[in-house]
Design a protein around this motif. Structure first.
Motif, mmCIF file in Angstrom:
data_model
loop_
_atom_site.group_PDB
_atom_site.id
_atom_site.type_symbol
_atom_site.label_atom_id
_atom_site.label_comp_id
_atom_site.label_asym_id
_atom_site.label_seq_id
_atom_site.Cartn_x
_atom_site.Cartn_y
_atom_site.Cartn_z
ATOM 1 N N ILE A 1 17.059 -33.361 15.476
ATOM 2 C CA ILE A 1 17.835 -34.462 14.916
ATOM 3 C C ILE A 1 18.488 -34.027 13.607
ATOM 4 C CG2 ILE A 1 17.652 -36.810 13.945
ATOM 5 C CD1 ILE A 1 15.524 -37.314 16.123
ATOM 6 N N ASN A 2 17.819 -33.122 12.886
ATOM 7 C CA ASN A 2 18.428 -32.553 11.679
ATOM 8 C C ASN A 2 18.536 -31.041 11.844
ATOM 9 O OD1 ASN A 2 15.782 -31.815 11.366
ATOM 10 N ND2 ASN A 2 15.448 -32.860 9.439
ATOM 11 N N THR A 3 19.343 -30.445 11.006
ATOM 12 C CA THR A 3 19.561 -29.002 11.119
ATOM 13 C C THR A 3 18.428 -28.233 10.440
ATOM 14 O OG1 THR A 3 20.783 -28.883 9.042
ATOM 15 C CG2 THR A 3 22.062 -29.372 11.039
ATOM 16 N N ASP A 4 18.325 -26.960 10.784
ATOM 17 C CA ASP A 4 17.305 -26.114 10.162
ATOM 18 C C ASP A 4 17.537 -25.995 8.656
ATOM 19 O OD1 ASP A 4 15.967 -25.690 12.529
ATOM 20 O OD2 ASP A 4 16.988 -23.796 12.960
ATOM 21 N N LYS A 5 18.805 -25.885 8.260
ATOM 22 C CA LYS A 5 19.122 -25.757 6.841
ATOM 23 C C LYS A 5 18.695 -27.016 6.078
ATOM 24 C CE LYS A 5 22.835 -24.638 3.653
ATOM 25 N NZ LYS A 5 24.240 -24.249 3.514
ATOM 26 N N LEU A 6 18.989 -28.191 6.642
ATOM 27 C CA LEU A 6 18.592 -29.455 6.013
ATOM 28 C C LEU A 6 17.069 -29.567 5.969
ATOM 29 C CD1 LEU A 6 19.380 -32.174 4.801
ATOM 30 C CD2 LEU A 6 19.433 -33.097 7.124
ATOM 31 N N PHE A 7 16.413 -29.150 7.046
ATOM 32 C CA PHE A 7 14.955 -29.183 7.086
ATOM 33 C C PHE A 7 14.365 -28.319 5.978
ATOM 34 C CE2 PHE A 7 11.056 -26.988 8.387
ATOM 35 C CZ PHE A 7 10.196 -28.064 8.506
ATOM 36 N N ILE A 8 14.868 -27.111 5.822
ATOM 37 C CA ILE A 8 14.353 -26.196 4.801
ATOM 38 C C ILE A 8 14.548 -26.779 3.411
ATOM 39 C CG2 ILE A 8 14.721 -23.938 3.713
ATOM 40 C CD1 ILE A 8 15.338 -22.893 6.595
ATOM 41 N N MET A 9 15.717 -27.332 3.148
ATOM 42 C CA MET A 9 15.985 -27.909 1.827
ATOM 43 C C MET A 9 15.070 -29.097 1.534
ATOM 44 S SD MET A 9 20.194 -27.753 1.599
ATOM 45 C CE MET A 9 20.182 -29.428 1.078
ATOM 46 N N LEU A 10 14.985 -30.029 2.476
ATOM 47 C CA LEU A 10 14.168 -31.227 2.262
ATOM 48 C C LEU A 10 12.676 -30.899 2.228
ATOM 49 C CD1 LEU A 10 16.070 -33.803 4.500
ATOM 50 C CD2 LEU A 10 16.112 -33.607 1.999
ATOM 51 N N ASN A 11 12.261 -29.981 3.078
ATOM 52 C CA ASN A 11 10.854 -29.587 3.092
ATOM 53 C C ASN A 11 10.474 -28.932 1.766
ATOM 54 O OD1 ASN A 11 8.301 -29.339 4.439
ATOM 55 N ND2 ASN A 11 8.720 -27.151 4.589
ATOM 56 N N HIS A 12 11.350 -28.087 1.246
ATOM 57 C CA HIS A 12 11.096 -27.446 -0.048
ATOM 58 C C HIS A 12 10.978 -28.506 -1.155
ATOM 59 C CE1 HIS A 12 11.173 -24.349 -3.112
ATOM 60 N NE2 HIS A 12 12.136 -25.015 -3.725
ATOM 61 N N GLU A 13 11.858 -29.487 -1.121
ATOM 62 C CA GLU A 13 11.826 -30.572 -2.113
ATOM 63 C C GLU A 13 10.513 -31.357 -2.023
ATOM 64 O OE1 GLU A 13 14.217 -34.706 -2.643
ATOM 65 O OE2 GLU A 13 15.457 -32.922 -2.289
ATOM 66 N N LEU A 14 10.090 -31.660 -0.796
ATOM 67 C CA LEU A 14 8.829 -32.387 -0.612
ATOM 68 C C LEU A 14 7.636 -31.569 -1.079
ATOM 69 C CD1 LEU A 14 9.405 -34.080 2.869
ATOM 70 C CD2 LEU A 14 9.128 -35.238 0.673
ATOM 71 N N GLN A 15 7.649 -30.271 -0.787
ATOM 72 C CA GLN A 15 6.537 -29.416 -1.216
ATOM 73 C C GLN A 15 6.451 -29.344 -2.737
ATOM 74 O OE1 GLN A 15 4.170 -28.406 0.851
ATOM 75 N NE2 GLN A 15 5.365 -29.467 2.404
ATOM 76 N N GLU A 16 7.588 -29.314 -3.405
ATOM 77 C CA GLU A 16 7.592 -29.314 -4.876
ATOM 78 C C GLU A 16 6.990 -30.610 -5.413
ATOM 79 O OE1 GLU A 16 11.622 -28.598 -6.076
ATOM 80 O OE2 GLU A 16 11.378 -26.424 -6.004
ATOM 81 N N LYS A 17 7.357 -31.738 -4.802
ATOM 82 C CA LYS A 17 6.802 -33.029 -5.230
ATOM 83 C C LYS A 17 5.290 -33.070 -5.014
ATOM 84 C CE LYS A 17 10.905 -35.882 -4.461
ATOM 85 N NZ LYS A 17 11.453 -37.001 -3.675
ATOM 86 N N ILE A 18 4.838 -32.519 -3.896
ATOM 87 C CA ILE A 18 3.402 -32.496 -3.605
ATOM 88 C C ILE A 18 2.674 -31.638 -4.649
ATOM 89 C CG2 ILE A 18 1.666 -31.647 -1.959
ATOM 90 C CD1 ILE A 18 3.598 -32.600 0.280
ATOM 91 N N GLU A 19 3.242 -30.500 -5.001
ATOM 92 C CA GLU A 19 2.624 -29.642 -6.021
ATOM 93 C C GLU A 19 2.526 -30.369 -7.360
ATOM 94 O OE1 GLU A 19 4.333 -25.732 -6.356
ATOM 95 O OE2 GLU A 19 4.321 -25.474 -4.179
ATOM 96 N N VAL A 20 3.566 -31.120 -7.718
ATOM 97 C CA VAL A 20 3.542 -31.895 -8.965
ATOM 98 C C VAL A 20 2.425 -32.938 -8.907
ATOM 99 C CG1 VAL A 20 4.814 -33.592 -10.335
ATOM 100 C CG2 VAL A 20 5.962 -31.514 -9.545
ATOM 101 N N MET A 21 2.285 -33.587 -7.761
ATOM 102 C CA MET A 21 1.246 -34.610 -7.621
ATOM 103 C C MET A 21 -0.143 -33.991 -7.711
ATOM 104 S SD MET A 21 2.768 -37.427 -7.620
ATOM 105 C CE MET A 21 1.240 -38.286 -7.493
ATOM 106 N N PHE A 22 -0.341 -32.829 -7.103
ATOM 107 C CA PHE A 22 -1.647 -32.176 -7.187
ATOM 108 C C PHE A 22 -1.955 -31.749 -8.616
ATOM 109 C CE2 PHE A 22 -1.713 -31.555 -2.507
ATOM 110 C CZ PHE A 22 -2.975 -32.072 -2.295
#
Length: 112
Positions: A68-89
């Motif tokens: 439903i989304n492109t690989d490039k969009l997935f990589i960008m959004l996933n990276h953003e989410l992982q950064e937010k998770i690291e901040v929360m931890f």
């Protein structure tokens, strides 16, 4: 249970002892919760936010898997989410000044 114990009075004493321990434990737990309510509210908020970020990550992965989304969009959004998770931890690590172990609640010496 009475068939397991020969002495009915011993069983009654044991049951009363456990009931008293249960009540005492609940009273202590309520005191700990009241004493540390600000800390617990912060922890609950952080854990809820991490859970939401994890759910967003799962949804993003499903969207990518179903193309439903492109690989490039997935990589960008996933990276953003992982950064937010690291901040929360790292936010959760701030709360490590409390040493919580099963059946034992103590503050570390340096935190007094």
């Amino acid at each position: 249970m009475s068939e397991i114990f020969d002495d009915k009075s011993a069983l009654e004493k044991l049951v009363k002892l456990y009931q008293a321990l249960h009540i005492n434990t609940e009273i202590k737990m309520e005191g700990i919760l009241k004493k540390n309510s600000t800390l617990l509210n912060g922890l609950n908020k952080d854990v809820a936010e991490i859970s939401l970020l994890a759910l967003q990550t799962q949804t993003l992965t499903k969207l990518n898997k179903n193309e439903i989304n492109t690989d490039k969009l997935f990589i960008m959004l996933n990276h953003e989410l992982q950064e937010k998770i690291e901040v929360m931890f790292s936010s959760l690590k701030r709360h490590r000044k409390f040493c919580i172990k099963p059946f034992q609640y103590k503050r570390r010496q340096q935190c007094s």
